[in-house]
Design an enzyme around this catalytic site. Structure first.
Site, mmCIF file in Angstrom:
data_model
loop_
_atom_site.group_PDB
_atom_site.id
_atom_site.type_symbol
_atom_site.label_atom_id
_atom_site.label_comp_id
_atom_site.label_asym_id
_atom_site.label_seq_id
_atom_site.Cartn_x
_atom_site.Cartn_y
_atom_site.Cartn_z
ATOM 1 N N LYS A 111 16.547 -2.577 -8.878
ATOM 2 C CA LYS A 111 16.822 -4.002 -8.720
ATOM 3 C C LYS A 111 17.531 -4.545 -9.947
ATOM 4 O O LYS A 111 18.502 -5.292 -9.837
ATOM 5 C CB LYS A 111 15.526 -4.770 -8.444
ATOM 6 C CG LYS A 111 15.050 -4.532 -7.021
ATOM 7 C CD LYS A 111 13.808 -5.305 -6.673
ATOM 8 C CE LYS A 111 13.419 -4.998 -5.234
ATOM 9 N NZ LYS A 111 11.980 -5.080 -5.012
ATOM 10 N N LYS A 190 22.339 1.458 6.178
ATOM 11 C CA LYS A 190 20.923 1.292 6.496
ATOM 12 C C LYS A 190 20.640 -0.168 6.873
ATOM 13 O O LYS A 190 21.112 -1.088 6.200
ATOM 14 C CB LYS A 190 20.125 1.670 5.245
ATOM 15 C CG LYS A 190 18.641 1.512 5.361
ATOM 16 C CD LYS A 190 18.021 1.876 4.000
ATOM 17 C CE LYS A 190 16.712 1.190 3.828
ATOM 18 N NZ LYS A 190 15.494 1.679 3.856
ATOM 19 N N LYS A 193 17.900 -6.556 5.506
ATOM 20 C CA LYS A 193 18.208 -7.967 5.382
ATOM 21 C C LYS A 193 19.236 -8.194 4.260
ATOM 22 O O LYS A 193 20.132 -9.028 4.373
ATOM 23 C CB LYS A 193 16.924 -8.724 5.068
ATOM 24 C CG LYS A 193 17.041 -10.206 5.150
ATOM 25 C CD LYS A 193 15.796 -10.850 4.579
ATOM 26 C CE LYS A 193 15.551 -10.429 3.147
ATOM 27 N NZ LYS A 193 16.143 -11.266 2.113
#
Ligand code: TRP
Length: 325
Positions: A111, A190, A193
């Site tokens: 991240k 993939k 969201k």
């Protein structure tokens, strides 16, 4: 009969990859296991700081689960923050977790490398997840590959804790399902969201049709043979069709003569039918949010009885209560 626990983040409208990877198997587990299934709003808070949005996604996720067949009488079904003991345990565990263990978290490093400016919650996210698992003494934790390391961190924390204080925690096992292959989104990456490529479970008819028609395929002409194994559309088709239909479709691909738009039309029909039995229940629940909230509160009370027992033991063991362990 094992105690199985897993949670899902209310970080958006739930989509068909959430369904096949997490919701469907969890709903199946409830019949012959002790199932702990919850909506992890504290985790979602690491990336969502808009109150109304978090609240809405949380209730909508609960409605989806209930509509799809999760039985709150059989399973433990609750919203994470409705059992506040988990945050107390998080603090206690964080005092027993080395910084280095968290610094090695792939998910955190990923991240950050994607430019997310981390808050402290994101960094200690694995400790909160460990508290989720250990508070309820879960034996099996079904998760996707991306969460495997978090369960390993949980095991490390629990083993260390037990070595200091005795056998307070059950040591959980991750269960990684690899039979669910990566589920592609409409752009072929993939389904997630984050990529904006999802097909939601309870999409309305028009938007479902539109999304299915947009699924990216190659440009092999209609007459030519096509490779089903390399086709996103086929990967989605096989989730919804029965064995016979899958076989027939595979043959049609290999033989040539089928156009992708025909496959898409068929896929649209299959998805629409697949979720049809659940749609009515979903509508009823959406109209009665008070009932949904009542179910969630009752679920939290039931879950809390289990969690508070573990927390009491932990407090005795660590010297936070006046009684000893
Ligand atoms: N971190 C998990 C995810 O994003 C969700 C989660 C939170 C979880 N607590 C958990 C999963 C406990 C399993 C067990 O998918």
């Amino acid at each position: 009969m094992a105690r199985i626990l897993s949670g899902i983040q209310p970080s958006g409208t739930l989509h068909i990859a959430n369904y096949f990877a997490m919701m469907k198997p969890m709903i199946e587990y409830q019949s012959d296991n002790e199932l702990f299934c919850f909506i992890v709003n504290y985790h979602a808070m690491t990336s969502n700081q808009e109150g109304d949005r978090l609240r809405n996604y949380t209730v909508e996720a609960a409605i989806d689960f209930l509509a799809l067949g999760l039985d709150p009488e059989r399973a433990y079904f609750w919203v994470q923050s409705d059992v506040p003991e988990v945050t107390e345990l998080t603090w206690i565990l964080s005092c027993h977790t080395s910084l280095g263990l968290l610094e090695r978290s792939h998910s955190y490093k990923d991240k950050v490398s994607h430019g997310i400016v981390p808050n402290t919650g994101l960094f200690i996210y694995p400790v909160l997840m460990a508290a989720d698992i250990l508070l309820y003494q879960a034996e099996i934790v079904p998760v996707g590959k991306d969460q495997k390391q978090h369960v390993e961190i949980t095991r490390d924390i629990a083993l260390h804790f037990n070595s200091l204080y005795g056998d307070v925690f059950v040591i959980p096992e991750p269960r990684i399902s690899d039979d669910v292959a990566v589920i592609p989104g409409i752009d072929g990456q993939k389904m997630s969201k984050t990529y904006g490529n999802t097909i939601d479970i309870f999409e309305d008819e028009q938007s479902l049709k539109k999304k299915v028609m947009k699924i990216v395929t190659d440009s092999t002409p209609v007459d030519e043979p096509k490779d089903p194994e390399k086709c996103n559309l086929f990967a989605l088709y096989r989730l919804f069709a029965d064995e016979k239909k899958i076989e027939r479709m595979r043959e049609r691909y290999l033989k040539g003569g089928i156009g992708y738009s025909d496959v898409k039309k068929e896929l649209f029909g299959l998805i629409w039918e697949y979720f049809a039995p659940f749609r009515k229940k979903r509508e009823d629940l959406s109209k009665d949010r008070a009932e949904v909230i009542r179910i969630l509160k009752k679920g939290a009370d039931k879950t809390r009885m289990v969690g508070s027992k573990t927390l009491a033991r932990v407090k005795k063991a660590t010297g936070l209560s006046y009684d000893s362990y």
